[in-house]
Enzyme design. Structure first.
Site, mmCIF file in Angstrom:
data_model
loop_
_atom_site.group_PDB
_atom_site.id
_atom_site.type_symbol
_atom_site.label_atom_id
_atom_site.label_comp_id
_atom_site.label_asym_id
_atom_site.label_seq_id
_atom_site.Cartn_x
_atom_site.Cartn_y
_atom_site.Cartn_z
ATOM 1 N N GLU A 102 0.808 -0.988 0.105
ATOM 2 C CA GLU A 102 0.512 -0.294 0.273
ATOM 3 C C GLU A 102 0.722 1.463 0.195
ATOM 4 O OE1 GLU A 102 -3.804 1.420 -0.345
ATOM 5 O OE2 GLU A 102 -3.437 -0.575 0.155
ATOM 6 N N ALA A 104 3.459 1.690 -1.450
ATOM 7 C CA ALA A 104 3.301 2.248 -3.100
ATOM 8 C C ALA A 104 2.180 2.582 -4.317
ATOM 9 C CB ALA A 104 4.431 1.462 -3.468
ATOM 10 N N LYS A 105 1.380 2.863 -3.444
ATOM 11 C CA LYS A 105 0.270 2.900 -4.873
ATOM 12 C C LYS A 105 -0.041 4.570 -4.647
ATOM 13 C CE LYS A 105 -4.475 1.278 -4.955
ATOM 14 N NZ LYS A 105 -5.904 0.859 -4.181
ATOM 15 N N GLY A 135 -3.923 -6.643 -5.681
ATOM 16 C CA GLY A 135 -4.780 -5.783 -5.496
ATOM 17 C C GLY A 135 -4.151 -4.568 -5.756
ATOM 18 N N VAL A 136 -2.778 -4.313 -5.363
ATOM 19 C CA VAL A 136 -2.681 -2.881 -5.463
ATOM 20 C C VAL A 136 -1.588 -2.652 -6.715
ATOM 21 C CG1 VAL A 136 -0.408 -1.573 -4.421
ATOM 22 C CG2 VAL A 136 -1.512 -2.591 -3.411
ATOM 23 N N THR A 159 -2.764 -12.216 -8.095
ATOM 24 C CA THR A 159 -2.432 -13.054 -7.447
ATOM 25 C C THR A 159 -2.527 -13.576 -6.122
ATOM 26 O OG1 THR A 159 -0.484 -12.227 -7.574
ATOM 27 C CG2 THR A 159 -0.404 -13.229 -9.380
ATOM 28 N N LYS A 172 -13.024 -0.067 -11.400
ATOM 29 C CA LYS A 172 -12.138 1.324 -10.775
ATOM 30 C C LYS A 172 -11.076 0.279 -10.253
ATOM 31 C CE LYS A 172 -14.726 1.442 -7.081
ATOM 32 N NZ LYS A 172 -15.543 2.286 -5.921
ATOM 33 N N THR A 202 1.425 -19.778 -2.797
ATOM 34 C CA THR A 202 2.461 -18.940 -2.029
ATOM 35 C C THR A 202 1.979 -17.727 -1.642
ATOM 36 O OG1 THR A 202 2.543 -18.043 -4.180
ATOM 37 C CG2 THR A 202 3.824 -20.432 -4.343
ATOM 38 N N HIS A 281 -16.187 0.320 3.685
ATOM 39 C CA HIS A 281 -15.438 0.586 3.309
ATOM 40 C C HIS A 281 -15.922 2.011 3.837
ATOM 41 C CE1 HIS A 281 -14.845 -2.745 1.429
ATOM 42 N NE2 HIS A 281 -13.411 -2.614 1.123
#
Length: 407
Positions: A102, A104-105, A135-136, A159, A172, A202, A281
């Site tokens: 997160e 790095a998002k 997701g990121v 993944t 989105k 993994t 959320h």
């Protein structure tokens, strides 16, 4: 002849002939269809499986190029298998490794992706970007793809569990800005999302729980049968059982994905702001960006859901028994139900930010019995306080019961 002015018809005056107010007016109407697929595919990296090759635009007996943007952790685990696959199908892959956490998002990572597109000289329509990761990474790549030349086609290969049942299957995209989660973003559908549960083998237990939070969300707001199934299987859900995708796990995944798509499809551009999938959320974006040590997305959503369960119970929408069942299920799946950063002040601030995002109303989804939802627009600070106290008390009682059982 060049330079010769076209004569103006007699009797026309450039000033006098302008239309009188309100002047000229044009309406422009257009519709842009959205057509993409979500496919669950076993053995995606098996060289004999053409699915990914065809998704990239290759696999038809001629060389082809793709830009592969891959999460750094996934790259370390799977690069050899991806390279062997692409070599088999004569796909020339240009690689861009990005960070998938997160922190790095942000815009800088999206710019890295656009720079990789530029260096490759990607063709605007014929060549694809392939996003591989959680997701990121999927959000970053989707955002970059929507910006570059105002849109280049891309394919998602999620993944992680949360990527496969949530972030990877909608339209989105988003990146964080300042202290706000997903404040910059777009609606930009992939051509295809390819879900292979084998990638889940993994992921670590924490990321299993992270994804399960979004599955619990769908069960609480839409699918009571899914909730019952989760209660029955919670103790058996691991990375290996998810990857093996036996009958029970397969039903969990398919019900979660189909439920999510069923909610998203009629409202892809969020013209309707009362969205059941926003459950959990409302308060979590603020918690997710401020918790120290950091929380994963699903962990923050779980803490938010716990507050919403308490609010629903205190308003008479959810029985005490079902409230306890839902809180217990989250704990059994390894999810938190409380966090010290969640104070009344943070909840009020987060709710105020949600009101701006939801066009002036709270529109907070609350469970109305397990499997159904109602929206609240009149939550008060005092209710938030009571909800915090309820969760704190329930957790203390539950922990005491567990400690007593262990003696």
């Amino acid at each position: 002849m060049p330079g010769t002015a076209t004569p103006r018809p007699a009797g026309l005056n450039s000033t006098a002939d302008l239309p009188k107010p309100p002047g000229l007016h044009w309406n422009v109407r257009a519709k842009q269809p959205v057509d993409y697929s979500v496919s669950m595919v076993r053995g995606l990296l098996d060289p004999e499986n053409p699915t990914l090759a065809h998704a990239c635009g290759g696999g038809w007996g001629r060389p082809f190029r793709s830009l592969v943007v891959i999460d750094a952790t996934v790259d370390a685990l799977y690069r050899d298998r991806f390279e062997a696959y692409f070599a088999h199908w004569r796909i020339e892959a240009t690689w861009q490794v990005v960070q998938g956490d997160e922190e790095a998002k942000y815009l800088e990572q999206a710019i890295l992706v656009t720079e990789a597109m530029s260096r490759m000289g990607i063709l605007r329509r014929a060549e694809k970007v392939v996003a591989v990761g959680g997701g990121v990474v999927l959000d970053i790549v989707g955002f970059a793809a929507s910006m570059y030349r105002r849109g280049v086609p891309y394919v998602r290969v999620p993944t992680t569990l949360i990527g496969q049942i949530d972030a990877g299957i909608g339209v989105k995209t988003g990146i964080n800005y300042g202290h706000h989660k997903n404040r910059l973003g777009s609606y930009f559908a992939p051509e295809l999302a390819l879900i292979d549960p084998e990638f889940l083998r993994t992921i670590d237990p924490r990321h299993v729980a992270n994804g399960m939070a979004e599955i619990v969300k769908m069960a609480l707001v839409k699918d009571a049968a899914l909730f019952d199934l989760l209660e029955a299987t919670a103790g058996t859900i691991t990375a290996d059982t998810l990857a093996g995708c036996g009958s029970a796990v397969s039903e969990v995944l398919s019900r979660a994905i189909s439920g999510m798509l069923d909610e998203l499809e009629p409202n892809l551009w969020e013209q309707v702001l009362e969205r059941s999938v926003d459950y959990g959320h409302t308060f979590s974006p603020s918690l997710e960006l401020r918790a120290d040590p950091p929380l994963l997305h699903g962990e923050a959503v779980a803490v938010d859901m716990a507050i919403c369960l308490a609010l629903a119970h205190l308003r008479g929408h959810l029985s005490q028994e079902d409230t306890g069942r839902a809180l217990k299920l989250m704990q059994d799946l390894g999810l938190p139900v409380a966090h010290p950063t969640f104070t009344r002040e943070l909840l009020e601030e987060a709710l105020g930010d949600a009101v701006k995002h939801r066009d002036g109303l709270q529109r907070v989804p609350l469970t109305r019995g397990i499997g159904s939802v109602v929206f609240a627009n009149d939550l008060t600070p005092e209710e938030l306080d009571r909800a915090l106290d309820f969760v704190t008390g329930w957790k203390a009682t539950r922990n005491g019961e567990l400690a007593g059982a262990a003696i």
